[in-house]
Motif scaffolding. Structure first.
Motif, short mmCIF file in Angstrom:
data_model
loop_
_atom_site.label_atom_id
_atom_site.label_comp_id
_atom_site.label_asym_id
_atom_site.label_seq_id
_atom_site.Cartn_x
_atom_site.Cartn_y
_atom_site.Cartn_z
N MET A 121 0.80 -1.22 0.00
CA MET A 121 0.00 0.00 0.00
C MET A 121 0.84 1.28 0.00
O MET A 121 0.37 2.32 -0.45
N ILE A 122 2.07 1.21 0.49
CA ILE A 122 2.84 2.44 0.70
C ILE A 122 3.90 2.69 -0.36
O ILE A 122 4.08 3.83 -0.81
N GLU A 144 1.97 15.99 -5.86
CA GLU A 144 0.90 15.12 -5.38
C GLU A 144 -0.04 14.70 -6.50
O GLU A 144 -0.36 13.51 -6.66
N PRO A 362 -6.43 3.22 -3.46
CA PRO A 362 -5.88 3.78 -2.21
C PRO A 362 -4.48 4.34 -2.39
O PRO A 362 -4.11 5.31 -1.74
N GLY A 363 -3.70 3.73 -3.31
CA GLY A 363 -2.36 4.26 -3.57
C GLY A 363 -2.41 5.68 -4.11
O GLY A 363 -1.60 6.53 -3.72
N LEU A 366 -3.13 7.97 -1.20
CA LEU A 366 -1.99 8.13 -0.30
C LEU A 366 -0.96 9.13 -0.82
O LEU A 366 -0.11 9.59 -0.05
N CYS A 367 -1.04 9.49 -2.10
CA CYS A 367 -0.13 10.48 -2.65
C CYS A 367 -0.33 11.85 -2.02
O CYS A 367 0.53 12.73 -2.16
N VAL A 369 -0.83 12.25 1.27
CA VAL A 369 -0.55 12.10 2.69
C VAL A 369 0.95 12.23 2.91
O VAL A 369 1.76 11.85 2.06
N LEU A 371 4.18 10.98 3.87
CA LEU A 371 4.61 9.58 3.95
C LEU A 371 5.99 9.40 4.57
O LEU A 371 6.59 8.33 4.48
N LEU A 374 5.78 6.81 7.29
CA LEU A 374 5.39 5.56 6.66
C LEU A 374 6.54 4.94 5.88
O LEU A 374 6.64 3.72 5.77
#
Length: 488
Positions: A121-122, A144, A362-363, A366-367, A369, A371, A374
């Motif tokens: 996911m990350i 982003e 979801p990937g 997450l861009c 967020v 990270l 993470l």
């Protein structure tokens, strides 16, 4: 833990039809060593490693960067041997969790799956966030939104047939290798120092001064160097879609490591020799050095090739990671309705399209967020996962697996034992915060195992090996089928 055919159950006890319905579409065997190597090399992303990660090593290791990467390459041979043996012994799209779960039990397999899910996911959005920087010569874009667009593109590509993806990503891979070759040629053509700097490495300390790179600094730099070369393990995720996986998985893993290490190490040597001075080398501005060796047009070309390498990596990561989610649903890791959705394979393209969307969408989110933390957690998850794989290799030659056809590594058990020690040291070097966060995730996963999966052990989290796996006969004759699909 017994390994063998699943016992007969009543209708109420049988697993839901979705994940294991024999009539449902399955992943098709459509690629060989060449296609698998192209896909795996793309996930290794040698150009991204060279232009994104290596510059930081130049800042801390100076001319010792090449030596550190070379030592890491030797360690990666041991990792490749471990993956080759387990990937041919247990060829499943579940990758690490299927290998570890089959050899060490369902709980160990579940924990490895959770660790791999963190990576799933990350990592793709982290990689995608670097795209805008390398598109700057032609357009100034939001990092982003550009990264989210890359993730959407990668998801759409992941919905296609795997054979088509192998050649599409292969074309991108050729471009990034060409960029690496250009850098190597220019660096060797503008040599500023002798090769003795590799034996007695030095680094810039400011004000035109330099100092020797100590053995301690090189050892500390090994963690980053291992990350630079990692990615060859992707081959085990493609095992269910490879022709003759018993033979081709190991070949793909080893070929990928060899080619990927050469694509990274040769330009690193050239940059080290060609940098005009140690201060310039420490900046890690490879594009700037390329422009000074040639012209701005060549620098722009190299930057665009790096951007393509990142996009290429995102595509392959989505493909790889969707296979992990698909396999977990086929092995009934989730509630029945979720299992049916994630294990559904497109009849037209042969791809697990719901699992692909579950990774890609979801990937993209997450861009947007932060990270940073993470990223550290991902490093811990990768190191911990490798420890489990090495432990699996230590127990892979006992019981029912002792005489099963597989590629066998040399110097067993010394190699996996050494890997456990080295990787434990890598984990020891990580921040307390990242270790705590990963520990909390693992604890929560253990609770899910204890409260949901274990009480349903007859129908849920039944780790399977595909029925049509073939093994070489060993005498050059046509391969013979091994035992039918086995469950843990």
């Amino acid at each position: 833990m017994a390994v063998g055919a699943t016992p007969q159950k009543s209708e109420a006890e049988k697993p839901p039809a979705g994940p294991r319905d024999a009539a449902a579409p399955k992943l098709t065997r459509s690629i060989g060593v060449v296609g698998g190597t192209l896909l795996t090399l793309t996930c290794l992303t040698p150009a991204s490693s060279l232009f994104v990660i290596v510059p930081d090593s130049f800042a801390t290791l100076g001319t010792g960067t090449a030596l550190t990467i070379a030592i890491a390459g030797l360690l990666c041979i041991g990792v490749a041997f471990t993956y080759s043996e387990l990937g041919t012994l247990i060829p499943s799209s579940g990758g690490e969790y299927a290998m570890v779960g089959t050899l060490m039990g369902r709980l160990a397999g579940w924990l490895v799956f959770v660790l791999s899910l963190i990576v799933v996911m990350i990592v793709p959005p982290i990689i995608a966030l670097g795209t805008a920087d390398y598109l700057a010569p032609i357009a100034h874009l939001s990092p982003e939104f550009t990264a989210a667009g890359v993730m959407v593109l990668a998801t759409l590509m992941g919905l296609l047939d795997l054979r088509a993806n192998a050649w599409i990503t292969g074309i991108f891979l050729v471009l990034e290798v060409v960029a690496c070759a250009v850098v190597a040629f220019l660096g060797f053509s503008h040599t500023s120092r002798s090769a003795s700097v590799f034996v007695h490495p030095v680094m810039a300390t400011g004000h035109g001064q330099s100092s020797a790179v100590t053995a301690g600094l090189i050892v500390t730099g090994l963690a980053t160097a291992l990350f630079i070369l990692q990615g060859f393990s992707t081959a085990v995720y493609l095992a269910e879609e490879m022709d003759n996986p018993r033979r081709n998985v190991s070949r793909t893993v080893l070929w990928t490591l060899g080619i990927g290490a050469a694509v990274v190490l040769i330009p690193v040597v050239a940059i080290t020799l060609g940098a005009p001075d140690l201060a310039t080398l420490a900046t890690g501005d490879v594009a700037g050095m390329v422009a000074s060796w040639s012209n701005s047009g060549v620098g722009t070309f190299v930057s665009l090739c790096i951007a393509l390498a990142i996009i290429n990596a995102a595509i392959v990561m989505v493909i790889q990671n969707s296979r992990v989610v698909y396999s977990s649903a086929r092995d009934a890791a989730w509630p029945d309705s979720v299992n049916r959705a994630f294990s559904h394979v497109s009849r037209r393209y042969g791809s697990p399209w719901v699992a692909t969307l579950a990774v890609g969408i979801p990937g993209a989110a997450l861009c947007f967020v932060n990270l940073d933390t993470l990223s550290e957690v991902t490093g811990v998850a990768v190191a911990a996962m490798y420890v489990f794989v090495a432990l699996g290799a230590l127990v892979s030659r006992r019981g029912a697996h002792k005489d099963r056809p597989a590629w066998r590594m040399p110097l067993w058990p010394a190699i996996p034992a050494l890997l456990v020690v080295v990787l434990a040291w890598v984990l020891y070097q990580q921040s307390v915060e990242s270790l705590v966060i990963t520990g909390v995730i693992v604890a929560a996963a253990t609770g899910y195992w204890a409260l949901y999966l274990r009480p349903r052990s007859e129908t849920h989290w039944v780790i399977s090996v595909p029925e049509d796996v073939l093994a070489p006969s060993g005498d050059g004759a046509d391969p013979e089928p091994v035992a039918p699909s086995q469950h843990v």
